[in-house]
Design a protein around this motif. Sequence first.
Motif, PDB file in Angstrom:
ATOM      1  N   SER A 120      37.623   9.826  39.578  1.00 53.32           N
ATOM      2  CA  SER A 120      38.472   9.936  38.404  1.00 53.32           C
ATOM      3  C   SER A 120      37.647   9.800  37.135  1.00 53.32           C
ATOM      4  N   GLY A 121      37.897  10.673  36.162  1.00 46.80           N
ATOM      5  CA  GLY A 121      37.160  10.609  34.905  1.00 46.80           C
ATOM      6  C   GLY A 121      37.955  11.174  33.739  1.00 46.80           C
ATOM      7  N   ALA A 122      37.521  10.859  32.532  1.00 46.37           N
ATOM      8  CA  ALA A 122      38.189  11.349  31.328  1.00 46.37           C
ATOM      9  C   ALA A 122      37.225  11.313  30.158  1.00 46.37           C
ATOM     10  N   THR A 123      37.490  12.143  29.174  1.00 47.93           N
ATOM     11  CA  THR A 123      36.744  12.127  27.918  1.00 47.93           C
ATOM     12  C   THR A 123      37.732  12.309  26.774  1.00 47.93           C
ATOM     13  N   THR A 124      37.529  11.561  25.697  1.00 50.42           N
ATOM     14  CA  THR A 124      38.445  11.598  24.561  1.00 50.42           C
ATOM     15  C   THR A 124      37.666  11.406  23.265  1.00 50.42           C
ATOM     16  N   GLN A 125      38.095  12.109  22.222  1.00 48.91           N
ATOM     17  CA  GLN A 125      37.544  11.891  20.885  1.00 48.91           C
ATOM     18  C   GLN A 125      38.647  11.362  19.978  1.00 48.91           C
ATOM     19  N   PHE A 126      38.325  10.306  19.249  1.00 46.07           N
ATOM     20  CA  PHE A 126      39.230   9.708  18.277  1.00 46.07           C
ATOM     21  C   PHE A 126      38.641   9.897  16.881  1.00 46.07           C
ATOM     22  N   ARG A 127      39.505   9.936  15.886  1.00 42.66           N
ATOM     23  CA  ARG A 127      39.070  10.003  14.486  1.00 42.66           C
ATOM     24  C   ARG A 127      39.675   8.850  13.703  1.00 42.66           C
ATOM     25  N   SER A 128      38.890   8.292  12.787  1.00 40.29           N
ATOM     26  CA  SER A 128      39.436   7.281  11.885  1.00 40.29           C
ATOM     27  C   SER A 128      40.152   7.980  10.733  1.00 40.29           C
ATOM     28  N   ARG A 129      40.821   7.200   9.903  1.00 44.86           N
ATOM     29  CA  ARG A 129      41.519   7.782   8.756  1.00 44.86           C
ATOM     30  C   ARG A 129      40.529   8.466   7.810  1.00 44.86           C
ATOM     31  N   GLU A 130      39.278   7.969   7.803  1.00 42.37           N
ATOM     32  CA  GLU A 130      38.246   8.570   6.954  1.00 42.37           C
ATOM     33  C   GLU A 130      37.567   9.757   7.633  1.00 42.37           C
ATOM     34  N   GLY A 131      37.976  10.084   8.865  1.00 41.42           N
ATOM     35  CA  GLY A 131      37.388  11.211   9.590  1.00 41.42           C
ATOM     36  C   GLY A 131      36.183  10.850  10.427  1.00 41.42           C
ATOM     37  N   LEU A 132      35.859   9.545  10.556  1.00 44.38           N
ATOM     38  CA  LEU A 132      34.724   9.127  11.371  1.00 44.38           C
ATOM     39  C   LEU A 132      35.065   9.280  12.852  1.00 44.38           C
ATOM     40  N   PRO A 133      34.134   9.816  13.664  1.00 40.30           N
ATOM     41  CA  PRO A 133      34.442  10.063  15.070  1.00 40.30           C
ATOM     42  C   PRO A 133      34.122   8.881  15.980  1.00 40.30           C
ATOM     43  N   LEU A 134      34.885   8.759  17.039  1.00 40.32           N
ATOM     44  CA  LEU A 134      34.612   7.870  18.164  1.00 40.32           C
ATOM     45  C   LEU A 134      34.728   8.725  19.423  1.00 40.32           C
ATOM     46  N   ASP A 135      33.626   8.919  20.119  1.00 38.76           N
ATOM     47  CA  ASP A 135      33.591   9.714  21.342  1.00 38.76           C
ATOM     48  C   ASP A 135      33.437   8.783  22.538  1.00 38.76           C
TER      49      ASP A 135
END
Length: 363
Positions: free
Chosen positions: A224-239
């Motif tokens: 089982s695996g997953a990948t997700t990208q999140f963005r902050s309100r300022e547009g900074l990424p979290l991968d």
Amino acid sequence: MRHSCAFTVLLVTSSTCLAQSAIDLYGIVDVGLRTTSGLGANNAPTPSGDTRAVSSGVDETSRWGIKGRESLGGQWAALLRLEGGINADTGASAKSDRLFDRLAWVGLATPYGTVALGRQTNLLADALISVDPLGKRDASFNPNINIAGLSNTAFGTHALGRQYGPSGYADNAYRLDNTVKYSVTEGPWQARAAWSAGEVAGDASASSSHGVALAYQRTDWAVSGATTQFRSREGLPLDAWTVGTAFHLDAWQFKANLARNEADTGAGQRVRQRVRSAGVSRPVGQSLLITTAWYSVRREASGFADDGFDRGFLFVEQTLSPRTTAYAEADYTVWRGDAAGLTKSVPNDRHGAGLTLGLMHKF
């Protein structure tokens, strides 16, 4: 006579409708007596000394919820889920600002998959369900929940320090508001995709998230695996990504997982985190289950020395009835670098240990 027949038809019709829909109330109440050394009541590092507390959710998180399903004919059905966390030691809601902090969604099951809309877990959390060595036990202290699943990264000098995705909380992206999640199962394969709207005016990507997950499950083994990208309100990424496996060998079950995430936290500032984990469980007789697990967390942050920790767990669970389980839990943590931090300028203990005796009831 005519009225009697009409009443009979109405009862039969109502019975048929009720048989096609169901609303269920469910929950878990888990409370234990916990003693720790080098850890506070909330498991944060402290200077040397013992702490005793009544703790909630050490085996499984205390919670309550409502789930519903209504048949729409064929393979179609309407779904709903509302779930809130409970601090069973005090009776308070886990989140004071939300009644249903864990789940709040409505969905549609179809022959082509299921679509759900509302507050839901991220895909990293979904992927960990079958491969976390502890089976997602001790959620508030489990590194796969906190670091790999992004439930709580706010400790030490390497905290993310901001909100990524529409979770509503800084350093926590485990559950996301405004989420559309699609899942489909075909034989041993299960695929998921999710998108969460940030709802920031004029910027569709700010505070949003998107990702995919894939699992393959047979009788004796799974990946089982997953990948997700999140963005902050300022547009900074979290991968972030996670991948793991589980397999049975006779009565033994082995699980292992590897996860990594990387976030831009400011101009020229970045945090990287890695979690490696492995564990084994085995039933003894008909009602006793023993589970052990080990987690290694390593973190890097711009301008700070690398840190992290190693943590081991032992769970012994005795099933008393289909709904009630008594358990004993032991854990030991070794902090790396300056992860233990300070308390009022006093260095915290570089080792932490805990022991819990608890009782869990499901309804």
